[in-house]
Design an enzyme around this catalytic site. Sequence first.
Site, PDB file in Angstrom:
ATOM      1  N   LEU A 186       0.809  -1.217   0.000  1.00 54.55           N
ATOM      2  CA  LEU A 186       0.000   0.000   0.000  1.00 54.55           C
ATOM      3  C   LEU A 186       0.844   1.270   0.000  1.00 54.55           C
ATOM      4  O   LEU A 186       0.380   2.323  -0.427  1.00 54.55           O
ATOM      5  CB  LEU A 186      -0.956   0.004   1.193  1.00 54.55           C
ATOM      6  CG  LEU A 186      -2.118  -0.984   1.105  1.00 54.55           C
ATOM      7  CD1 LEU A 186      -2.911  -0.985   2.401  1.00 54.55           C
ATOM      8  CD2 LEU A 186      -3.009  -0.684  -0.085  1.00 54.55           C
ATOM      9  N   THR A 220      -8.153 -13.433   5.598  1.00 54.41           N
ATOM     10  CA  THR A 220      -9.075 -12.303   5.715  1.00 54.41           C
ATOM     11  C   THR A 220      -9.185 -11.568   4.390  1.00 54.41           C
ATOM     12  O   THR A 220      -8.453 -11.842   3.438  1.00 54.41           O
ATOM     13  CB  THR A 220      -8.580 -11.305   6.786  1.00 54.41           C
ATOM     14  OG1 THR A 220      -7.381 -10.670   6.306  1.00 54.41           O
ATOM     15  CG2 THR A 220      -8.298 -12.001   8.107  1.00 54.41           C
ATOM     16  N   HIS A 244      -8.266  -8.644   3.901  1.00 53.70           N
ATOM     17  CA  HIS A 244      -7.175  -7.682   3.786  1.00 53.70           C
ATOM     18  C   HIS A 244      -6.436  -7.856   2.456  1.00 53.70           C
ATOM     19  O   HIS A 244      -6.016  -6.882   1.828  1.00 53.70           O
ATOM     20  CB  HIS A 244      -6.199  -7.840   4.960  1.00 53.70           C
ATOM     21  CG  HIS A 244      -5.087  -6.845   4.967  1.00 53.70           C
ATOM     22  ND1 HIS A 244      -5.300  -5.499   5.154  1.00 53.70           N
ATOM     23  CD2 HIS A 244      -3.746  -6.994   4.812  1.00 53.70           C
ATOM     24  CE1 HIS A 244      -4.147  -4.865   5.117  1.00 53.70           C
ATOM     25  NE2 HIS A 244      -3.189  -5.744   4.901  1.00 53.70           N
TER      26      HIS A 244
END
Length: 183
Positions: free
Chosen positions: A60, A89, A91
């Site tokens: 990111l 997850t 994510h």
Amino acid sequence: MAGSETHYTLPRPAFDKPVKLLIVVAPYYRDIADDLIAGAKAEIEAVGGSWDLVEVPGALEVPTAVAMADRMSNFDGYVALGCVIRGETTHYDTVCNDSSRALQLLGLQGLCIGNGILTVENRDQAVVRADPDAQNKGGGAAAAALHLVALGRKWGGQSKGVGFRPATESYRLAGGDDGNTIA
């Protein structure tokens, strides 16, 4: 199996002036990142180019570092590298989608970026894709950036700005026929 497919690869571009790229890598998986970096460096050096390398904490942060470098330095292009492996997850989806989207937006603003952030289901897929002697996705990302730099130079670089040229020398202001023209 995707690993056995062959794909067409464009010939390497040639440069009459030096080219310098910034490699921005998220080394979360160090061994995979090292292979991606090796492939990118080799591709840049194969065209006589030079490179600099910076590391950021995660995928990111790669687009942010590219944007900062574009504002504060003088690189011709950028190679974004990293690896995101699916976990338990959502994510994974966020990191994959947001890092890719941010890099694409920077590219649409005129930056020459090769996206080599791997998005894979498991470590084995990442290892094959990162290996310079296998799929060499780091080299592919560098090649993409180099091709965009060459295309930008072919079309005159950034000296003309980004966007459309007006059809005339004057502009009409939106919203009226009252003669608001800028010459």
